[in-house]
Every structure is written in structure tokens, then in C-alpha cells.
Scaffold this motif. Structure first.
Motif, PDB file in Angstrom:
ATOM      1  N   PRO A  84       1.573   9.722 -10.785  1.00 10.84           N
ATOM      2  CA  PRO A  84       2.159   9.071 -11.960  1.00 10.84           C
ATOM      3  C   PRO A  84       2.538  10.103 -13.023  1.00 10.84           C
ATOM      4  O   PRO A  84       1.851  11.103 -13.208  1.00 10.84           O
ATOM      5  N   GLN A  85       3.634   9.839 -13.704  1.00 11.21           N
ATOM      6  CA  GLN A  85       4.076  10.721 -14.789  1.00 11.21           C
ATOM      7  C   GLN A  85       3.817  10.111 -16.167  1.00 11.21           C
ATOM      8  O   GLN A  85       3.724  10.830 -17.156  1.00 11.21           O
ATOM      9  N   ALA A  86       3.673   8.786 -16.201  1.00  8.86           N
ATOM     10  CA  ALA A  86       3.289   8.078 -17.423  1.00  8.86           C
ATOM     11  C   ALA A  86       2.492   6.843 -17.004  1.00  8.86           C
ATOM     12  O   ALA A  86       2.985   6.029 -16.206  1.00  8.86           O
ATOM     13  N   HIS A 121       3.347  17.660 -23.721  1.00  9.28           N
ATOM     14  CA  HIS A 121       3.914  17.996 -22.414  1.00  9.28           C
ATOM     15  C   HIS A 121       5.399  18.323 -22.464  1.00  9.28           C
ATOM     16  O   HIS A 121       5.948  18.834 -21.482  1.00  9.28           O
ATOM     17  N   SER A 122       6.061  18.038 -23.577  1.00 10.88           N
ATOM     18  CA  SER A 122       7.517  18.143 -23.615  1.00 10.88           C
ATOM     19  C   SER A 122       8.000  19.590 -23.703  1.00 10.88           C
ATOM     20  O   SER A 122       7.459  20.403 -24.459  1.00 10.88           O
ATOM     21  N   ALA A 127      -6.310  12.757 -23.278  1.00 13.40           N
ATOM     22  CA  ALA A 127      -5.245  12.853 -24.285  1.00 13.40           C
ATOM     23  C   ALA A 127      -5.789  12.556 -25.675  1.00 13.40           C
ATOM     24  O   ALA A 127      -5.426  13.216 -26.650  1.00 13.40           O
ATOM     25  N   PHE A 128      -6.679  11.571 -25.772  1.00  7.65           N
ATOM     26  CA  PHE A 128      -7.278  11.228 -27.061  1.00  7.65           C
ATOM     27  C   PHE A 128      -8.090  12.403 -27.609  1.00  7.65           C
ATOM     28  O   PHE A 128      -7.974  12.747 -28.791  1.00  7.65           O
ATOM     29  N   LYS A 129      -8.871  13.025 -26.750  1.00  7.71           N
ATOM     30  CA  LYS A 129      -9.676  14.169 -27.183  1.00  7.71           C
ATOM     31  C   LYS A 129      -8.780  15.317 -27.627  1.00  7.71           C
ATOM     32  O   LYS A 129      -9.016  15.942 -28.674  1.00  7.71           O
ATOM     33  N   SER A 130      -7.722  15.576 -26.863  1.00 12.19           N
ATOM     34  CA  SER A 130      -6.793  16.648 -27.207  1.00 12.19           C
ATOM     35  C   SER A 130      -6.098  16.359 -28.534  1.00 12.19           C
ATOM     36  O   SER A 130      -5.885  17.260 -29.350  1.00 12.19           O
ATOM     37  N   PHE A 138       1.358   9.931 -21.477  1.00 15.04           N
ATOM     38  CA  PHE A 138       2.235  10.777 -20.672  1.00 15.04           C
ATOM     39  C   PHE A 138       1.433  11.896 -20.029  1.00 15.04           C
ATOM     40  O   PHE A 138       0.612  12.551 -20.683  1.00 15.04           O
ATOM     41  N   LEU A 139       1.718  12.125 -18.744  1.00 12.67           N
ATOM     42  CA  LEU A 139       1.078  13.205 -17.989  1.00 12.67           C
ATOM     43  C   LEU A 139       2.083  14.285 -17.621  1.00 12.67           C
ATOM     44  O   LEU A 139       1.688  15.318 -17.063  1.00 12.67           O
TER      45      LEU A 139
END
Length: 245
Positions: free
Chosen positions: A191-193, A30-31, A218-221, A87-88
Motif C-alpha cells: 500500500p502507498q496510502a 515522503h514527498s 507517522a503520529f510519533k514522527s 501516506f507511506l
């Protein structure tokens, strides 16, 4: 390190490597800025972290987190965060909240756990400022009290209640959306995290916790592979380990 690079130290526990690796991926995915993610693995810290395990600590990084300013050379800013987070949103937005008036910045939770135990049956402790230290932005030059000698000798409450600061006016506040406690935080629309403080979705007992689906995404990605899907890779790994035996 230049402040255009977001310097992140992540709690690491050998029992749940999957948490740290998934968190690191969610941050970098996401950064919008370059990110340096450094896991605080105790195997790498033997020269600077030597304290015995405390019966009240629930993770390997309960105290080593406070070495972040020292490991940063007491220069610039650094972020520490627990490993049971995903993190979202863009960590650059959190990085932009740095304020040189403060020595450290965090979400100032009023957190009262509902259970006496948490993940892996670890004891749930209650104290003032609980979970404030689970995500911290360190203004490293103002945290020079956190030497290895101090971190290895101070009590848990001295560390987690920020007794190493002259006063609480040196603790700045960031929005609760950056350390959203699953199952506890209210009043935050987006939420952002997400912080799975009572146990992450990777445990059967908490696989249906609030926002569990975001962690699984996130885990799958983090484990995508053009050659094979995740299950195929796991099957291949199992076969390889069997052949090695």
C-alpha cells in the motif's frame, strides 16, 4: 499555482484534528515535490459552504470536499483526500498519474462495509461508488459544475456518485494502492496510502486495525521535538492548562 507544486485539500473534522495533522505530516515527509496542504475547516468556508448538516453525513467534510475545484479557481489539478489516511510513499507518484482526458480520477472501489456503524457510532451508509470520493484527483477546469451553489444544494448521492459529470467515462482510475482500505482491500502487496475507513487507530475500538502501526509511526514522527519526548510535552501541556485555570 504551478503544477510542480502538489496541491492537496484534506478533509478536516474538529473532533479529530489529530488525523488531519498526522496525514499532512505523512504527505510532506515522503514527498519529493513541494506540497501545499489545505485543511477544509468549515470555520474558514462560511462564505462558500452554508448547507445544513445531513443526518447521513459522518464527517464535517462529507460535502465540502467537492468545493476543491472552486477553491482552486477551476485551474490546474488538485487532490482531495479524507483525513483518516496516512501516506507511506511519495505523493509525487500519485500526482504523476494525472491524465487530461479525465475530469476526476480515483480508486474505483467495490466497497461493501460489513458493519452498520463506523467511527464515533456514525451510521454506515451503502451506495454505488462508495469510497470513490475519499481520494480524488480533480482536473479542475473540467469540474466547473461544482460551484458553491451546486455543492450546497445537491444531494449526497448526486455528489458522491459523480452525477455532476456528463458520464462516467470522465472518471479515470488510479491503482488501489493509493487508497488502500484497511481491513477490506485485497491483492495489493505494498500500500502507498492507508485509509482507515471504519475508524482510525486513534480510537480505542479500532486501535488494532490493519496497518495501525503505520499510523502510530507517522503520529510519533509528526510530534518529535528535540527538547522533549511526546509524553513530556503532553505533561507540560497539562500543567500549563492547569496553571491557566
Amino acid at each position: 499555482m504551478h503544477d510542480s507544486v502538489v496541491r492537496v485539500f484534506v478533509g478536516y473534522d474538529r473532533r479529530i484534528h489529530v488525523a488531519s495533522s498526522t496525514l499532512a505530516h505523512s504527505i510532506t515527509e515522503h514527498s519529493s515535490l513541494p506540497v501545499s496542504v489545505l485543511p477544509l475547516n468549515l470555520r474558514n468556508l462560511k462564505d462558500v459552504f452554508w448547507r445544513d448538516t445531513d443526518p447521513n453525513q459522518s464527517t464535517e467534510f462529507s460535502f465540502s470536499r467537492f468545493l476543491t475545484p472552486y477553491l482552486s479557481g477551476f485551474t490546474g489539478w488538485s487532490i482531495f483526500m479524507d483525513n483518516d489516511i496516512v501516506f507511506l510513499d511519495d505523493i509525487a507518484k500519485l500526482w504523476a498519474l494525472r491524465d487530461d482526458r479525465y475530469a476526476v480520477m480515483c480508486v474505483k472501489h467495490d466497497h461493501n462495509p460489513t458493519s452498520d456503524t463506523k467511527f464515533l457510532g456514525e451510521k454506515q451508509t451503502r451506495y454505488e461508488k462508495k469510497n470513490w470520493s475519499s481520494v480524488m484527483l480533480f482536473n479542475n477546469a473540467k469540474c466547473q459544475a461544482l460551484t458553491p451553489e451546486y455543492v450546497n444544494s445537491a444531494t449526497g448521492l448526486q455528489l458522491h456518485q459523480f452525477k455532476w459529470l456528463d458520464n462516467d467515462d470522465l472518471i479515470g482510475e488510479v491503482p488501489a494502492s493509493w487508497n488502500y482500505l484497511a481491513g477490506y482491500t485485497t491483492g495489493v502487496e505494498q500500500p502507498q496510502a492507508i485509509h482507515y475507513t471504519d475508524g482510525g487507530p486513534w480510537y480505542p475500538e479500532t486501535e488494532h486495525t490493519e496497518y495501525a502501526s503505520e499510523w502510530f509511526k507517522a503520529f510519533k514522527s509528526a510530534n518529535l521535538c528535540e527538547v522533549a519526548d511526546l509524553q513530556t510535552l503532553l505533561d507540560m501541556t497539562a500543567r500549563s492548562l492547569k496553571d491557566a485555570d
